[in-house]
Design a protein around this motif. Structure first.
Motif, mmCIF file in Angstrom:
data_model
loop_
_atom_site.group_PDB
_atom_site.id
_atom_site.type_symbol
_atom_site.label_atom_id
_atom_site.label_comp_id
_atom_site.label_asym_id
_atom_site.label_seq_id
_atom_site.Cartn_x
_atom_site.Cartn_y
_atom_site.Cartn_z
ATOM 1 N N ASP A 130 9.926 -32.732 -13.124
ATOM 2 C CA ASP A 130 10.291 -32.221 -11.804
ATOM 3 C C ASP A 130 9.669 -30.849 -11.570
ATOM 4 O OD1 ASP A 130 11.742 -34.503 -11.484
ATOM 5 O OD2 ASP A 130 13.708 -33.541 -11.408
ATOM 6 N N LEU A 131 9.701 -29.998 -12.585
ATOM 7 C CA LEU A 131 9.108 -28.669 -12.456
ATOM 8 C C LEU A 131 7.614 -28.766 -12.186
ATOM 9 C CD1 LEU A 131 11.104 -26.953 -15.307
ATOM 10 C CD2 LEU A 131 11.155 -26.262 -12.903
ATOM 11 N N LEU A 132 6.937 -29.668 -12.891
ATOM 12 C CA LEU A 132 5.501 -29.837 -12.689
ATOM 13 C C LEU A 132 5.189 -30.322 -11.280
ATOM 14 C CD1 LEU A 132 4.497 -31.434 -16.114
ATOM 15 C CD2 LEU A 132 4.000 -29.115 -15.340
ATOM 16 N N TRP A 145 17.269 -24.190 -7.689
ATOM 17 C CA TRP A 145 16.659 -25.451 -8.113
ATOM 18 C C TRP A 145 15.884 -25.273 -9.416
ATOM 19 C CZ3 TRP A 145 11.803 -27.346 -9.144
ATOM 20 C CH2 TRP A 145 11.674 -28.737 -9.215
ATOM 21 N N VAL A 146 15.108 -24.217 -9.514
ATOM 22 C CA VAL A 146 14.348 -23.969 -10.744
ATOM 23 C C VAL A 146 15.306 -23.761 -11.914
ATOM 24 C CG1 VAL A 146 12.767 -22.404 -11.934
ATOM 25 C CG2 VAL A 146 12.320 -23.061 -9.561
ATOM 26 N N ALA A 147 16.357 -22.961 -11.703
ATOM 27 C CA ALA A 147 17.314 -22.701 -12.776
ATOM 28 C C ALA A 147 17.944 -23.996 -13.277
ATOM 29 C CB ALA A 147 18.392 -21.735 -12.296
ATOM 30 N N ALA A 148 18.304 -24.879 -12.359
ATOM 31 C CA ALA A 148 18.913 -26.145 -12.761
ATOM 32 C C ALA A 148 17.917 -27.039 -13.481
ATOM 33 C CB ALA A 148 19.483 -26.861 -11.536
ATOM 34 N N ALA A 149 16.678 -27.087 -12.987
ATOM 35 C CA ALA A 149 15.663 -27.936 -13.608
ATOM 36 C C ALA A 149 15.359 -27.465 -15.028
ATOM 37 C CB ALA A 149 14.393 -27.938 -12.761
ATOM 38 N N VAL A 150 15.305 -26.148 -15.235
ATOM 39 C CA VAL A 150 15.071 -25.626 -16.582
ATOM 40 C C VAL A 150 16.256 -25.951 -17.480
ATOM 41 C CG1 VAL A 150 14.813 -23.529 -17.965
ATOM 42 C CG2 VAL A 150 13.493 -23.799 -15.852
ATOM 43 N N ALA A 151 17.463 -25.693 -17.010
ATOM 44 C CA ALA A 151 18.656 -25.927 -17.814
ATOM 45 C C ALA A 151 18.795 -27.389 -18.210
ATOM 46 C CB ALA A 151 19.898 -25.466 -17.046
ATOM 47 N N GLU A 152 18.349 -28.278 -17.335
ATOM 48 C CA GLU A 152 18.482 -29.717 -17.584
ATOM 49 C C GLU A 152 17.234 -30.316 -18.234
ATOM 50 O OE1 GLU A 152 19.396 -31.138 -13.681
ATOM 51 O OE2 GLU A 152 21.210 -29.903 -13.555
ATOM 52 N N LEU A 158 9.084 -31.491 -4.841
ATOM 53 C CA LEU A 158 10.506 -31.755 -5.079
ATOM 54 C C LEU A 158 11.427 -30.571 -4.815
ATOM 55 C CD1 LEU A 158 10.208 -33.781 -8.420
ATOM 56 C CD2 LEU A 158 10.478 -34.668 -6.096
ATOM 57 N N ALA A 159 10.956 -29.356 -5.007
ATOM 58 C CA ALA A 159 11.838 -28.196 -4.880
ATOM 59 C C ALA A 159 12.077 -27.851 -3.411
ATOM 60 C CB ALA A 159 11.237 -26.995 -5.600
ATOM 61 N N PRO A 160 13.269 -27.411 -3.060
ATOM 62 C CA PRO A 160 13.533 -27.010 -1.676
ATOM 63 C C PRO A 160 12.734 -25.770 -1.301
ATOM 64 C CG PRO A 160 15.379 -26.400 -3.096
ATOM 65 C CD PRO A 160 14.452 -27.253 -3.930
ATOM 66 N N GLU A 161 12.128 -25.814 -0.123
ATOM 67 C CA GLU A 161 11.380 -24.674 0.414
ATOM 68 C C GLU A 161 10.281 -24.185 -0.548
ATOM 69 O OE1 GLU A 161 11.738 -23.934 3.381
ATOM 70 O OE2 GLU A 161 13.812 -24.250 4.019
ATOM 71 N N ALA A 162 9.666 -25.129 -1.267
ATOM 72 C CA ALA A 162 8.670 -24.747 -2.263
ATOM 73 C C ALA A 162 7.486 -24.017 -1.646
ATOM 74 C CB ALA A 162 8.182 -25.984 -3.018
ATOM 75 N N VAL A 163 6.957 -24.546 -0.559
ATOM 76 C CA VAL A 163 5.766 -23.949 0.043
ATOM 77 C C VAL A 163 6.112 -22.625 0.724
ATOM 78 C CG1 VAL A 163 3.928 -24.282 1.735
ATOM 79 C CG2 VAL A 163 4.637 -26.182 0.260
ATOM 80 N N LYS A 164 7.315 -22.509 1.256
ATOM 81 C CA LYS A 164 7.701 -21.229 1.861
ATOM 82 C C LYS A 164 7.841 -20.150 0.789
ATOM 83 C CE LYS A 164 10.634 -19.108 5.328
ATOM 84 N NZ LYS A 164 11.610 -19.346 6.407
ATOM 85 N N ASN A 165 8.338 -20.517 -0.380
ATOM 86 C CA ASN A 165 8.474 -19.559 -1.464
ATOM 87 C C ASN A 165 7.146 -19.255 -2.152
ATOM 88 O OD1 ASN A 165 11.433 -18.737 -2.160
ATOM 89 N ND2 ASN A 165 11.557 -20.892 -1.516
ATOM 90 N N HIS A 166 6.246 -20.221 -2.115
ATOM 91 C CA HIS A 166 4.919 -20.044 -2.712
ATOM 92 C C HIS A 166 3.866 -20.619 -1.760
ATOM 93 C CE1 HIS A 166 6.046 -18.520 -6.661
ATOM 94 N NE2 HIS A 166 7.055 -19.371 -6.641
ATOM 95 N N HIS A 168 -7.089 -22.748 -8.533
ATOM 96 C CA HIS A 168 -7.467 -24.010 -7.903
ATOM 97 C C HIS A 168 -6.958 -25.225 -8.680
ATOM 98 C CE1 HIS A 168 -10.410 -23.116 -11.007
ATOM 99 N NE2 HIS A 168 -10.776 -24.386 -11.018
ATOM 100 N N ARG A 169 -6.322 -24.973 -9.835
ATOM 101 C CA ARG A 169 -5.783 -26.069 -10.652
ATOM 102 C C ARG A 169 -4.271 -26.127 -10.508
ATOM 103 N NH1 ARG A 169 -9.190 -28.031 -14.602
ATOM 104 N NH2 ARG A 169 -7.662 -29.748 -14.574
ATOM 105 N N ASP A 170 -3.683 -27.277 -10.898
ATOM 106 C CA ASP A 170 -2.267 -27.513 -10.641
ATOM 107 C C ASP A 170 -1.389 -27.074 -11.818
ATOM 108 O OD1 ASP A 170 -2.723 -29.455 -12.560
ATOM 109 O OD2 ASP A 170 -2.331 -31.157 -11.232
ATOM 110 N N PRO A 171 -0.053 -27.162 -11.651
ATOM 111 C CA PRO A 171 0.835 -26.797 -12.745
ATOM 112 C C PRO A 171 0.582 -27.588 -14.034
ATOM 113 C CG PRO A 171 2.089 -26.830 -10.714
ATOM 114 C CD PRO A 171 0.710 -27.365 -10.385
ATOM 115 N N ALA A 172 0.237 -28.872 -13.916
ATOM 116 C CA ALA A 172 0.020 -29.685 -15.115
ATOM 117 C C ALA A 172 -1.114 -29.122 -15.968
ATOM 118 C CB ALA A 172 -0.268 -31.126 -14.721
#
Length: 258
Positions: free
Chosen positions: A204-206, A192-199, A211-219, A136-140
């Motif tokens: 953005d990850l939080l 998108w995740v790979a690029a965000a980590v590399a950069e 921000l991520a494409p198709e975030a809700v469809k993937n999760h 029930h808590r967020d990534p942050a």
């Protein structure tokens, strides 16, 4: 003393514990290539609680928290020793960061813990403490928990988040199986995740759900991605992708070191 890495691993299906697939073969080689830890603290997507909770059982039982799989999986035991001292130390660090925390002296190890560890360390000779997520808590929030644990890496502890880089079980290609073509919507998120980590784009990850494409469809729910943020927080700001593969068209098995 060598500083241990913080890892995020995708544990996939319980079949990963016995199957011959790219992610399984990756896990077989991962353990020997890493600095050997004195203990492992692992946050599993299958250990859910109201507040961060440390599993401190001296001899944790192997939990078979799944249904409908081959009988051989239910006979597997991962007879690892617990790490109650580490669990209590981790609880102290989390409390010192101003976060509520609890200890569970009876919690066993679910398949999010024993499936990857059984392949990384088949001798079950490294003590393990477990850490819950708060769905029930967020990534942050989970990033802050990881930050509180960062110093443990200098004390011989490997911090691991075990979940899944993508996790929409309803959208998997069950007929195509392990070699099904990767869905474009899953690949877009993976890239998108790979690029965000590399950069180093932590903010953005939080905010990945926005921000991520198709975030809700993937999760559709993000409990299987939350361990990623524990590992990210326990890291030092830089990350490396160690493995990338996809099974059943949309279940990404990526692994990262931070």
């Amino acid at each position: 003393m060598t500083t241990m890495p913080a890892l995020f691993v995708s544990h996939g299906s319980p079949m990963l514990s016995v199957s011959d697939e790219p992610a399984g073969r990756f896990f077989d080689t991962l353990g020997p290539t890493l600095p050997r830890p004195d203990a492992i603290l692992i946050a599993s997507a299958h250990f859910e609680t109201e507040v961060p909770t440390l599993g401190a059982a001296p001899q944790p039982e192997t939990i078979h928290d799944f249904h409908g799989f081959p009988e051989q999986l239910y006979r597997i035991r991962y007879p690892v020793a617990g790490a109650p001292g580490l669990a209590r130390l981790a609880a102290e660090r989390i409390a010192a960061a101003g976060l509520p925390v609890a200890i569970d002296d009876r919690r066993g190890i679910d398949h999010g813990t024993w499936v990857p560890l059984r392949r990384m360390y088949p001798d079950a000779d490294i003590p393990v403490a477990t850490l819950s997520i708060q769905p029930h808590r967020d990534p942050a929030h989970h990033y802050a928990v990881g930050q509180a644990l960062r110093g443990l890496r200098d004390e011989g502890v490997m911090v691991v988040g075990s979940g899944s880089l993508t996790h929409n079980l309803r959208a998997l290609d069950w007929h195509g199986g392990p070699d099904a073509p990767v869905s474009p919507w899953a690949q877009a998120f993976i890239d998108w995740v790979a690029a965000a980590v590399a950069e180093g784009r932590t903010e953005d990850l939080l905010n990945y759900r926005r921000l991520a494409p198709e975030a809700v469809k993937n999760h559709p729910a993000d409990e299987h991605f939350l361990p990623f943020f524990v590992a990210l927080g326990a890291g030092d700001g830089s990350g490396t992708r160690l493995h990338a593969s996809v099974t059943m068209g949309a279940l990404a098995m990526d692994a990262y070191a931070f």
